[in-house]
Design a protein around this motif. Structure first.
Motif, PDB file in Angstrom:
ATOM      1  N   GLY A 227      -8.218   1.222  -1.455  1.00  0.00           N
ATOM      2  CA  GLY A 227      -7.667   1.993  -0.347  1.00  0.00           C
ATOM      3  C   GLY A 227      -8.696   2.951   0.212  1.00  0.00           C
ATOM      4  O   GLY A 227      -9.873   2.910  -0.158  1.00  0.00           O
ATOM      5  N   VAL A 228      -8.244   3.815   1.095  1.00  0.00           N
ATOM      6  CA  VAL A 228      -9.119   4.805   1.724  1.00  0.00           C
ATOM      7  C   VAL A 228      -8.374   6.129   1.829  1.00  0.00           C
ATOM      8  O   VAL A 228      -7.157   6.180   1.671  1.00  0.00           O
ATOM      9  CB  VAL A 228      -9.575   4.368   3.142  1.00  0.00           C
ATOM     10  CG1 VAL A 228     -10.401   3.108   3.085  1.00  0.00           C
ATOM     11  CG2 VAL A 228      -8.383   4.192   4.058  1.00  0.00           C
TER      12      VAL A 228
ATOM     13  N   LEU B 240      -4.731  12.293   3.982  1.00  0.00           N
ATOM     14  CA  LEU B 240      -4.066  11.006   4.165  1.00  0.00           C
ATOM     15  C   LEU B 240      -4.684  10.049   3.157  1.00  0.00           C
ATOM     16  O   LEU B 240      -5.886   9.783   3.203  1.00  0.00           O
ATOM     17  CB  LEU B 240      -4.286  10.496   5.594  1.00  0.00           C
ATOM     18  CG  LEU B 240      -3.714   9.130   5.931  1.00  0.00           C
ATOM     19  CD1 LEU B 240      -2.196   9.146   5.867  1.00  0.00           C
ATOM     20  CD2 LEU B 240      -4.190   8.688   7.302  1.00  0.00           C
ATOM     21  N   ASN B 241      -3.869   9.568   2.236  1.00  0.00           N
ATOM     22  CA  ASN B 241      -4.353   8.672   1.191  1.00  0.00           C
ATOM     23  C   ASN B 241      -3.643   7.336   1.338  1.00  0.00           C
ATOM     24  O   ASN B 241      -2.428   7.253   1.192  1.00  0.00           O
ATOM     25  CB  ASN B 241      -4.078   9.280  -0.185  1.00  0.00           C
ATOM     26  CG  ASN B 241      -4.606   8.416  -1.316  1.00  0.00           C
ATOM     27  OD1 ASN B 241      -5.232   7.395  -1.089  1.00  0.00           O
ATOM     28  ND2 ASN B 241      -4.343   8.829  -2.536  1.00  0.00           N
ATOM     29  N   VAL B 242      -4.411   6.289   1.661  1.00  0.00           N
ATOM     30  CA  VAL B 242      -3.879   4.930   1.766  1.00  0.00           C
ATOM     31  C   VAL B 242      -4.373   4.182   0.540  1.00  0.00           C
ATOM     32  O   VAL B 242      -5.556   3.889   0.409  1.00  0.00           O
ATOM     33  CB  VAL B 242      -4.356   4.228   3.065  1.00  0.00           C
ATOM     34  CG1 VAL B 242      -3.785   2.816   3.138  1.00  0.00           C
ATOM     35  CG2 VAL B 242      -3.966   5.046   4.286  1.00  0.00           C
TER      36      VAL B 242
ATOM     37  N   ARG C 147       0.849  -1.209   0.000  1.00  0.00           N
ATOM     38  CA  ARG C 147       0.000   0.000   0.000  1.00  0.00           C
ATOM     39  C   ARG C 147       0.872   1.242   0.000  1.00  0.00           C
ATOM     40  O   ARG C 147       1.863   1.315   0.711  1.00  0.00           O
ATOM     41  CB  ARG C 147      -0.916   0.022   1.210  1.00  0.00           C
ATOM     42  CG  ARG C 147      -2.036  -0.986   1.139  1.00  0.00           C
ATOM     43  CD  ARG C 147      -3.055  -0.713   2.238  1.00  0.00           C
ATOM     44  NE  ARG C 147      -4.051  -1.739   2.305  1.00  0.00           N
ATOM     45  CZ  ARG C 147      -5.232  -1.676   1.707  1.00  0.00           C
ATOM     46  NH1 ARG C 147      -5.550  -0.620   0.992  1.00  0.00           N
ATOM     47  NH2 ARG C 147      -6.101  -2.644   1.825  1.00  0.00           N
ATOM     48  N   ARG C 148       0.484   2.204  -0.815  1.00  0.00           N
ATOM     49  CA  ARG C 148       1.188   3.486  -0.886  1.00  0.00           C
ATOM     50  C   ARG C 148       0.437   4.478  -0.009  1.00  0.00           C
ATOM     51  O   ARG C 148      -0.748   4.702  -0.197  1.00  0.00           O
ATOM     52  CB  ARG C 148       1.234   3.982  -2.322  1.00  0.00           C
ATOM     53  CG  ARG C 148       1.978   3.028  -3.243  1.00  0.00           C
ATOM     54  CD  ARG C 148       1.798   3.386  -4.707  1.00  0.00           C
ATOM     55  NE  ARG C 148       2.384   4.670  -5.044  1.00  0.00           N
ATOM     56  CZ  ARG C 148       3.657   4.853  -5.365  1.00  0.00           C
ATOM     57  NH1 ARG C 148       4.470   3.822  -5.407  1.00  0.00           N
ATOM     58  NH2 ARG C 148       4.126   6.043  -5.665  1.00  0.00           N
ATOM     59  N   ILE C 149       1.136   5.064   0.945  1.00  0.00           N
ATOM     60  CA  ILE C 149       0.524   6.041   1.848  1.00  0.00           C
ATOM     61  C   ILE C 149       1.107   7.407   1.518  1.00  0.00           C
ATOM     62  O   ILE C 149       2.321   7.601   1.564  1.00  0.00           O
ATOM     63  CB  ILE C 149       0.769   5.681   3.323  1.00  0.00           C
ATOM     64  CG1 ILE C 149       0.167   4.305   3.617  1.00  0.00           C
ATOM     65  CG2 ILE C 149       0.175   6.758   4.238  1.00  0.00           C
ATOM     66  CD1 ILE C 149       0.454   3.792   5.012  1.00  0.00           C
ATOM     67  N   GLN C 150       0.225   8.340   1.186  1.00  0.00           N
ATOM     68  CA  GLN C 150       0.639   9.698   0.866  1.00  0.00           C
ATOM     69  C   GLN C 150       0.002  10.668   1.855  1.00  0.00           C
ATOM     70  O   GLN C 150      -1.155  10.502   2.240  1.00  0.00           O
ATOM     71  CB  GLN C 150       0.205  10.070  -0.550  1.00  0.00           C
ATOM     72  CG  GLN C 150       0.888   9.232  -1.611  1.00  0.00           C
ATOM     73  CD  GLN C 150       0.366   9.544  -2.993  1.00  0.00           C
ATOM     74  OE1 GLN C 150      -0.830   9.568  -3.211  1.00  0.00           O
ATOM     75  NE2 GLN C 150       1.280   9.767  -3.913  1.00  0.00           N
ATOM     76  N   VAL C 151       0.770  11.674   2.244  1.00  0.00           N
ATOM     77  CA  VAL C 151       0.295  12.714   3.152  1.00  0.00           C
ATOM     78  C   VAL C 151       0.549  14.051   2.475  1.00  0.00           C
ATOM     79  O   VAL C 151       1.679  14.334   2.071  1.00  0.00           O
ATOM     80  CB  VAL C 151       1.027  12.658   4.514  1.00  0.00           C
ATOM     81  CG1 VAL C 151       0.529  13.760   5.428  1.00  0.00           C
ATOM     82  CG2 VAL C 151       0.856  11.292   5.162  1.00  0.00           C
ATOM     83  N   ARG C 152      -0.509  14.838   2.349  1.00  0.00           N
ATOM     84  CA  ARG C 152      -0.401  16.138   1.677  1.00  0.00           C
ATOM     85  C   ARG C 152      -1.264  17.166   2.373  1.00  0.00           C
ATOM     86  O   ARG C 152      -2.196  16.827   3.091  1.00  0.00           O
ATOM     87  CB  ARG C 152      -0.862  16.029   0.232  1.00  0.00           C
ATOM     88  CG  ARG C 152       0.002  15.130  -0.609  1.00  0.00           C
ATOM     89  CD  ARG C 152      -0.406  15.196  -2.026  1.00  0.00           C
ATOM     90  NE  ARG C 152       0.534  14.424  -2.826  1.00  0.00           N
ATOM     91  CZ  ARG C 152       0.232  13.922  -3.984  1.00  0.00           C
ATOM     92  NH1 ARG C 152      -0.955  14.097  -4.490  1.00  0.00           N
ATOM     93  NH2 ARG C 152       1.133  13.243  -4.660  1.00  0.00           N
ATOM     94  N   CYS C 153      -0.950  18.409   2.117  1.00  0.00           N
ATOM     95  CA  CYS C 153      -1.791  19.507   2.584  1.00  0.00           C
ATOM     96  C   CYS C 153      -2.826  19.785   1.506  1.00  0.00           C
ATOM     97  O   CYS C 153      -2.498  19.929   0.333  1.00  0.00           O
ATOM     98  CB  CYS C 153      -0.946  20.749   2.846  1.00  0.00           C
ATOM     99  SG  CYS C 153      -1.933  22.141   3.415  1.00  0.00           S
TER     100      CYS C 153
END
Length: 97
Positions: A60-61, A49-51, A28-34
């Motif tokens: 994903g969620v 938060l994108n999982v 799973r790719r987890i991305q965190v952005r503003c």
């Protein structure tokens, strides 16, 4: 009821500060952005938060968190990481003397 263009929420900006996602052992790719959206003179900011999906294609969620919610999640993750590391360290090791 119809809305005019000025009444709608406008997406303003998605920060690209963290382009390299965290990839978990299960893929799973987890991305965190503003994420900033809303009316240009009163934008709303959230931490996105994108999982992503796993290697098997399981969906994903995502979540949009306030700064306080993001800090709370970070605290919970750090607490669990510490507890997990302590449990691993306390486990008896194999390999006789």
């Amino acid at each position: 009821m119809t809305t005019t263009g000025s009444d709608r929420l406008h997406r303003i900006e998605v920060s690209r500060a963290e382009e390299i996602p965290l990839v978990t052992k299960c893929g799973r790719r987890i991305q965190v952005r503003c994420l900033r959206f809303g009316h240009p003179d009163r934008p709303v900011s959230r931490i996105a938060l994108n999982v992503g999906e796993d290697q098997g294609g399981e969906p994903g969620v995502w979540a949009a968190l306030t700064p306080d919610e993001a800090r709370g999640l970070a605290r919970l993750l750090l607490e669990q990481a510490g507890a997990t590391e302590q449990a691993i360290a306390a486990r008896p090791r194999d390999g006789g003397s």
